[in-house]
Design a protein around this motif. Structure first.
Motif, PDB file in Angstrom:
ATOM      1  N   SER A  43       0.851  -1.192   0.000  1.00 17.99           N
ATOM      2  CA  SER A  43       0.000   0.000   0.000  1.00 17.99           C
ATOM      3  C   SER A  43       0.880   1.234   0.000  1.00 17.99           C
ATOM      4  CB  SER A  43      -0.897  -0.001   1.246  1.00 17.99           C
ATOM      5  OG  SER A  43      -0.098   0.117   2.414  1.00 17.99           O
ATOM      6  N   PRO A  44       0.367   2.360  -0.447  1.00 16.48           N
ATOM      7  CA  PRO A  44       1.184   3.592  -0.438  1.00 16.48           C
ATOM      8  C   PRO A  44       1.738   3.926   0.937  1.00 16.48           C
ATOM      9  CG  PRO A  44      -0.765   3.908  -1.755  1.00 16.48           C
ATOM     10  CD  PRO A  44      -0.939   2.573  -1.086  1.00 16.48           C
ATOM     11  N   LEU A  45       0.978   3.645   2.016  1.00 18.64           N
ATOM     12  CA  LEU A  45       1.443   3.962   3.363  1.00 18.64           C
ATOM     13  C   LEU A  45       2.639   3.072   3.733  1.00 18.64           C
ATOM     14  CD1 LEU A  45       1.135   5.500   5.989  1.00 18.64           C
ATOM     15  CD2 LEU A  45      -0.526   3.758   6.730  1.00 18.64           C
TER      16      LEU A  45
ATOM     17  N   LEU B 276       4.588   1.545   1.679  1.00 18.98           N
ATOM     18  CA  LEU B 276       5.704   1.886   0.795  1.00 18.98           C
ATOM     19  C   LEU B 276       6.456   3.111   1.305  1.00 18.98           C
ATOM     20  CD1 LEU B 276       6.950   0.873  -1.840  1.00 18.98           C
ATOM     21  CD2 LEU B 276       5.538   2.554  -3.049  1.00 18.98           C
ATOM     22  N   ALA B 277       5.688   4.097   1.817  1.00 21.08           N
ATOM     23  CA  ALA B 277       6.313   5.310   2.340  1.00 21.08           C
ATOM     24  C   ALA B 277       7.180   5.007   3.563  1.00 21.08           C
ATOM     25  CB  ALA B 277       5.254   6.342   2.689  1.00 21.08           C
TER      26      ALA B 277
ATOM     27  N   TRP C 171       8.515   1.850   4.190  1.00 17.96           N
ATOM     28  CA  TRP C 171       9.496   0.819   3.839  1.00 17.96           C
ATOM     29  C   TRP C 171      10.689   1.383   3.057  1.00 17.96           C
ATOM     30  CZ3 TRP C 171      10.488  -1.127  -1.205  1.00 17.96           C
ATOM     31  CH2 TRP C 171      11.342  -2.257  -1.230  1.00 17.96           C
TER      32      TRP C 171
END
Length: 370
Positions: free
Chosen positions: A154-156, A158-159, A161
């Motif tokens: 998810s974008p969250l 990914l941000a 990680w």
């Protein structure tokens, strides 16, 4: 020229003026010149007489009476040494050049000799290498963080990680660089110092050669020992210390002495005595050397030792009380006491102390150790 009087040659008196000498020369030159029938040798002699007497300095030197020859000194017979007692034997003092002092060392009296593991690997301290494990773990951990790339995020997530992966990668990169740099430094150090047990060369006198043989024969039993011959004090360019031993974080500074047979010991103030009398037969600067090296290498334990050999036939003995800063020792006492002291850490070398001591060696000759 010897045998020729320049005044007689020119036909003038010794008190003749410069003009009279010049006039006499011109008159004689007309008849003594080779073109006028004279000889070249006679004319050169006339010129030499004129050149000498017309110059006031050379004339004064020529007029000075010759110094009398030095008196002939006939060698006198050497006085015969006085005899003492009724035995007819001559009294002898000082070194006997034909006497070679023995090095009686009995291995049975040295407990440390039998507890040393000759195959023990030498360890240099402080350690500089990180080892393979930390670098491998850092790289492995970074690759583990890359596993989420194989699954959707998810974008969250990914941000969160991506910065984590970037930071871990940067940390692993720095760790690997440090590992490579320390490995190179370790190889350079080993190439310069590892494999060399003896640095410098002993002096030419026999007492220093005896001690050099003593150190090589017995103290190299300790895998980590490093031997130095001919060291200078800090700031000096001369050979101030005969020998030194480094093992672990302990340093021994050594002076070799050749003294008359007798019993040597230190009193409670550290003053040296021989046969019940204050010893005035030789000095030592070893105590000053211990203090100077202690200032230069404050992290080391440093002690001194005077190894005493008999200068002529006879026995040297020393007290077994060695709790002094610079005690006198027989060769056997030295090997037993100093070997036992260094054997507490027999396979360790302080790398920084080794560098410093090598720089203090006056001689640049290095002898590869076994």
């Amino acid at each position: 020229m010897p045998g020729i009087d320049y005044y007689e040659l020119l036909g003038v008196s010794r008190g003749a003026s410069a003009s009279e000498i010049k006039s006499a020369y011109r008159s004689l030159a007309k008849v003594m010149h080779p073109d006028a029938g004279g000889t070249s040798g006679g004319f050169r002699l006339l010129q030499e007489a004129y050149e000498t007497l017309k110059d006031p300095v050379r004339r004064a030197d020529y007029d000075r009476p010759a110094a009398p020859p030095p008196p002939v000194v006939r060698p006198q017979a050497r006085p015969r040494p006085r005899r003492t007692g009724h035995t007819g034997r001559l009294r002898d003092f000082g070194d006997d050049p034909s006497y070679m002092a023995p090095r009686p060392v009995h291995l049975g009296s040295m407990d440390w000799w039998h507890r040393i593991d000759l195959g023990q690997r030498v360890r240099y301290v402080p350690a500089t290498r990180l080892g393979h494990a930390p670098a491998a773990a850092a790289i492995g951990g970074w690759f583990v963080l890359l596993i989420p790339l194989t699954m959707p995020l998810s974008p969250l997530l990914l941000a969160v990680w991506l910065p984590l992966v970037a930071g871990a990668g940067y940390g692993a990169f720095r760790l690997v660089r440090r590992y490579i740099a320390t490995a190179r430094a370790e190889r350079a150090f080993a190439g310069e110092y590892d494999g060399n047990t003896i640095f410098g060369r002993p002096g030419e006198n026999r007492r220093e050669r005896l001690t050099a043989g003593l150190l090589t024969e017995y103290l190299t039993q300790l895998p980590g020992v490093r031997i130095f011959h001919g060291l200078a004090w800090p700031g000096s360019v001369f050979t101030d210390i005969d020998h030194a031993l480094l093992c672990g974080r302990r340093l021994v500074l050594i002076e070799s002495k050749s003294w008359l047979p007798g019993h040597y010991y230190c009193d409670e103030d550290g003053e040296l005595w021989r046969n019940g009398h204050p010893f005035r037969g030789g000095g030592s600067q070893l105590l000053d050397g211990v203090e100077r090296f202690a200032e230069m290498l404050p992290w080391l334990e440093i002690r001194g030792a005077l190894i005493v050999y008999p200068s002529r036939a006879g026995e040297v003995t020393c007290d077994d009380d060695l709790d002094f800063e610079v005690p006198p020792m027989t060769p056997e006492q030295f090997v037993r006491e100093i070997g036992d002291w260094l054997a507490d850490d027999p396979a360790t070398v302080d790398r920084e102390a080794l560098r410093v001591l090598v720089r203090q060696v006056v001689s640049e000759v290095r002898v590869a150790g076994a």
